[in-house]
Design a protein around this motif. Structure first.
Motif, PDB file in Angstrom:
ATOM      1  N   CYS A  76       0.778  -0.910  -0.331  1.00  0.00           N
ATOM      2  CA  CYS A  76       0.932   0.078  -0.235  1.00  0.00           C
ATOM      3  C   CYS A  76       1.151   1.542   0.527  1.00  0.00           C
ATOM      4  CB  CYS A  76      -0.769   0.560   1.163  1.00  0.00           C
ATOM      5  SG  CYS A  76      -0.176   0.893   2.951  1.00  0.00           S
ATOM      6  N   ALA A  77       0.193   2.075  -0.875  1.00  0.00           N
ATOM      7  CA  ALA A  77       0.613   3.751  -0.557  1.00  0.00           C
ATOM      8  C   ALA A  77       0.254   4.528   0.883  1.00  0.00           C
ATOM      9  CB  ALA A  77       0.210   4.487  -1.533  1.00  0.00           C
ATOM     10  N   ASP A  94      -4.617  -4.898   5.364  1.00  0.00           N
ATOM     11  CA  ASP A  94      -4.027  -4.842   4.155  1.00  0.00           C
ATOM     12  C   ASP A  94      -2.783  -4.365   3.938  1.00  0.00           C
ATOM     13  OD1 ASP A  94      -5.419  -2.847   3.088  1.00  0.00           O
ATOM     14  OD2 ASP A  94      -5.287  -3.855   1.301  1.00  0.00           O
ATOM     15  N   LEU A  95      -1.587  -4.302   5.064  1.00  0.00           N
ATOM     16  CA  LEU A  95      -0.395  -3.437   4.557  1.00  0.00           C
ATOM     17  C   LEU A  95      -0.017  -3.906   3.255  1.00  0.00           C
ATOM     18  CD1 LEU A  95       0.914  -2.455   7.817  1.00  0.00           C
ATOM     19  CD2 LEU A  95      -0.478  -1.235   5.792  1.00  0.00           C
ATOM     20  N   SER A  96       0.293  -5.204   3.106  1.00  0.00           N
ATOM     21  CA  SER A  96       0.587  -5.555   1.568  1.00  0.00           C
ATOM     22  C   SER A  96      -0.803  -6.738   1.673  1.00  0.00           C
ATOM     23  CB  SER A  96       2.044  -6.690   2.194  1.00  0.00           C
ATOM     24  OG  SER A  96       1.720  -8.322   3.255  1.00  0.00           O
ATOM     25  N   GLY A 118     -12.605  -1.804  -0.496  1.00  0.00           N
ATOM     26  CA  GLY A 118     -10.970  -1.974  -1.930  1.00  0.00           C
ATOM     27  C   GLY A 118      -9.817  -2.186  -0.684  1.00  0.00           C
ATOM     28  N   GLY A 119     -10.129  -1.862   0.670  1.00  0.00           N
ATOM     29  CA  GLY A 119      -8.673  -1.748   2.126  1.00  0.00           C
ATOM     30  C   GLY A 119      -7.500  -0.814   1.603  1.00  0.00           C
ATOM     31  N   LEU A 120      -6.711  -0.662   2.370  1.00  0.00           N
ATOM     32  CA  LEU A 120      -5.195  -0.324   1.683  1.00  0.00           C
ATOM     33  C   LEU A 120      -5.426  -0.054   0.504  1.00  0.00           C
ATOM     34  CD1 LEU A 120      -3.750  -0.656   5.507  1.00  0.00           C
ATOM     35  CD2 LEU A 120      -5.183   1.628   4.535  1.00  0.00           C
ATOM     36  N   GLU A 152      -2.313   4.510   3.119  1.00  0.00           N
ATOM     37  CA  GLU A 152      -1.931   4.850   4.222  1.00  0.00           C
ATOM     38  C   GLU A 152      -2.453   6.610   4.642  1.00  0.00           C
ATOM     39  OE1 GLU A 152      -0.004   2.379   7.829  1.00  0.00           O
ATOM     40  OE2 GLU A 152       0.984   2.836   6.189  1.00  0.00           O
ATOM     41  N   ALA A 153      -3.246   6.233   5.705  1.00  0.00           N
ATOM     42  CA  ALA A 153      -3.615   8.107   5.991  1.00  0.00           C
ATOM     43  C   ALA A 153      -4.186   7.477   8.080  1.00  0.00           C
ATOM     44  CB  ALA A 153      -5.072   8.717   5.639  1.00  0.00           C
ATOM     45  N   ILE A 154      -2.362   7.787   8.497  1.00  0.00           N
ATOM     46  CA  ILE A 154      -2.581   6.762   9.807  1.00  0.00           C
ATOM     47  C   ILE A 154      -3.355   7.085  10.780  1.00  0.00           C
ATOM     48  CG2 ILE A 154      -1.368   6.121  11.344  1.00  0.00           C
ATOM     49  CD1 ILE A 154       1.543   5.695   9.966  1.00  0.00           C
TER      50      ILE A 154
END
Length: 399
Positions: A210-211, A300-302, A342-344, A349-351
């Motif tokens: 993810c960006a 889903d960071l990855s 759609g998840g991350l 990430e906008a924390i």
């Protein structure tokens, strides 16, 4: 911890994710005003404002509650501010719920917003040589993509997961995100396109990580009594459980099992890991189990990490996550849709906002308003993510 009294979600609001280059407060105001409008309330009705902090945006970001109160117009509202990395939004929601259940207010506004840099999130606060994340950055060069890749390799070694399995997660989420007006990336991709994208940290490719993004999300939460009296909203979606757990000894090293030296590939995890405990604490408060869940929003960071979450939140046994994606169980129309937003993968990430964005999606689904990505008959949803420094985050919402 047993059952906890629910609170009602009367309003949700978001600012679209992207790279807008503006002050994070602008995004938060858009989300807050949208949530107020959705709830049929005004800023003067709010009795407590709970801000999720963004530590990269200077002094105003560290005092997000007061920053948003000032931007909305000083009116004497009580505030709180909290930072829990990626779990900040869930902690801010927990603070608001505590005020309501303690009888200190009836109506609260929860806001998280962020403006992010291009590329990696740089560590802040100077040298922290007793911080394992500082150490992995500086001594090992293990930035987040490398960290995610280690977990992906672990799945391949333990369970036989493949590059195609990870790619299928991205394909699913890209399809889900097409209908989400707040998503940053709204383009469907194929397994072949994912596998042809550049390798970032083997086995993960560019389209599987993810960006970093700008964005915001906000909630208006109230006591059940207030919800019943306000425009007859007795059927409002409810927050039934919130988990903000930390690791338990001896599992203080996040999720990494103790492998034996002679059977690392076939060794099974013994005992619950930190991520296993996150959703279960929320389940307990809500008085439900994973068998009751109709959809999930996970962190889903990855692409590979999403498969871990299937197992961590109890959708399947350890090692069976890839089977769910292969069988289509976690796509919309499947047995248990995961990341219908759609998840991350589609947001980035906008924390401080992301745990709240998960709740916004779950509420939208339970209201039946998720046009183009609706999970039919959804009545119970769970979110899961985690923040650095051992912050758990899970929210259960019910009709």
């Amino acid at each position: 911890m047993g059952r906890v009294e629910p609170v009602a979600v009367l309003g949700i609001g978001m600012h679209p994710w992207g790279k807008w280059g503006k002050n994070f407060v602008e995004y938060g105001l858009v989300a807050a005003n949208a949530a107020l409008k959705d709830a049929g309330l005004t800023w003067s009705d709010i009795e407590f404002i709970s801000g999720a902090d963004t530590i990269r945006n200077g002094y105003p970001g560290f005092i997000a509650g007061a920053t948003f109160a000032q931007a909305l117009g000083w009116n004497g509202t009580r505030v709180s501010s909290c930072y829990a990395a990626c779990a900040s939004g869930a902690q801010a929601l927990a603070n608001a719920r505590a005020q309501i259940l303690a009888g200190l207010c009836d109506v609260a506004l929860v806001i998280g917003a962020d403006t992010t840099p291009k590329g990696f999130f740089a560590p802040v606060g100077g040298d922290r040589k007793d911080d394992p994340d500082w150490l992995r950055f500086h001594l090992m060069g293990a930035t987040n993509p490398a960290y995610f890749a280690l977990y992906a390799r672990r799945r391949m070694a333990l369970y036989g997961d493949t590059h195609a399995d990870f790619a299928m997660v991205k394909v699913k989420n890209s399809r889900h995100g097409l209908a989400n007006e707040f998503a940053r990336y709204r383009k469907e991709v194929s397994v072949e396109e994912v596998l042809a994208s550049p390798v970032v940290a083997d086995p993960l490719r560019l389209l599987e990580i993810c960006a970093t993004s700008d964005g915001a999300a906000a909630l208006v939460v109230t006591s059940l009594d207030f919800a019943r009296k306000h425009s007859g909203l007795s059927g409002a979606v409810k927050v039934a459980g919130i988990s903000t757990v930390t690791p338990s000894f001896p599992n203080t090293v996040i999720e990494m099992p103790n492998f034996s030296t002679d059977s690392a590939v076939t060794h099974e995890i013994s005992g619950p890991t930190f991520r296993d405990s996150i959703a279960w604490a929320a389940y307990e408060e809500a008085g439900i189990g994973p068998q009751d869940v109709d959809l999930a929003e996970v962190y889903d960071l990855s692409s590979a990490l999403e498969l871990d979450w299937y197992e961590n939140i109890g959708l399947c046994k350890p090692g069976e996550g890839a089977r769910l994606i292969r069988d289509g169980d976690t796509q919309i129309g499947g047995k248990i849709p995961v990341n219908p937003s759609g998840g991350l993968s589609c947001f980035g990430e906008a924390i401080p906002a992301q745990a709240l964005a998960q709740v916004c999606e779950m509420v939208t689904q339970l209201r039946g308003n998720a046009t183009g990505r609706q999970v039919d008959g959804a009545k119970v949803a769970v979110s899961a993510n985690q923040g650095l420094f051992g912050h758990g985050s899970s929210v259960v919402v019910t009709k």
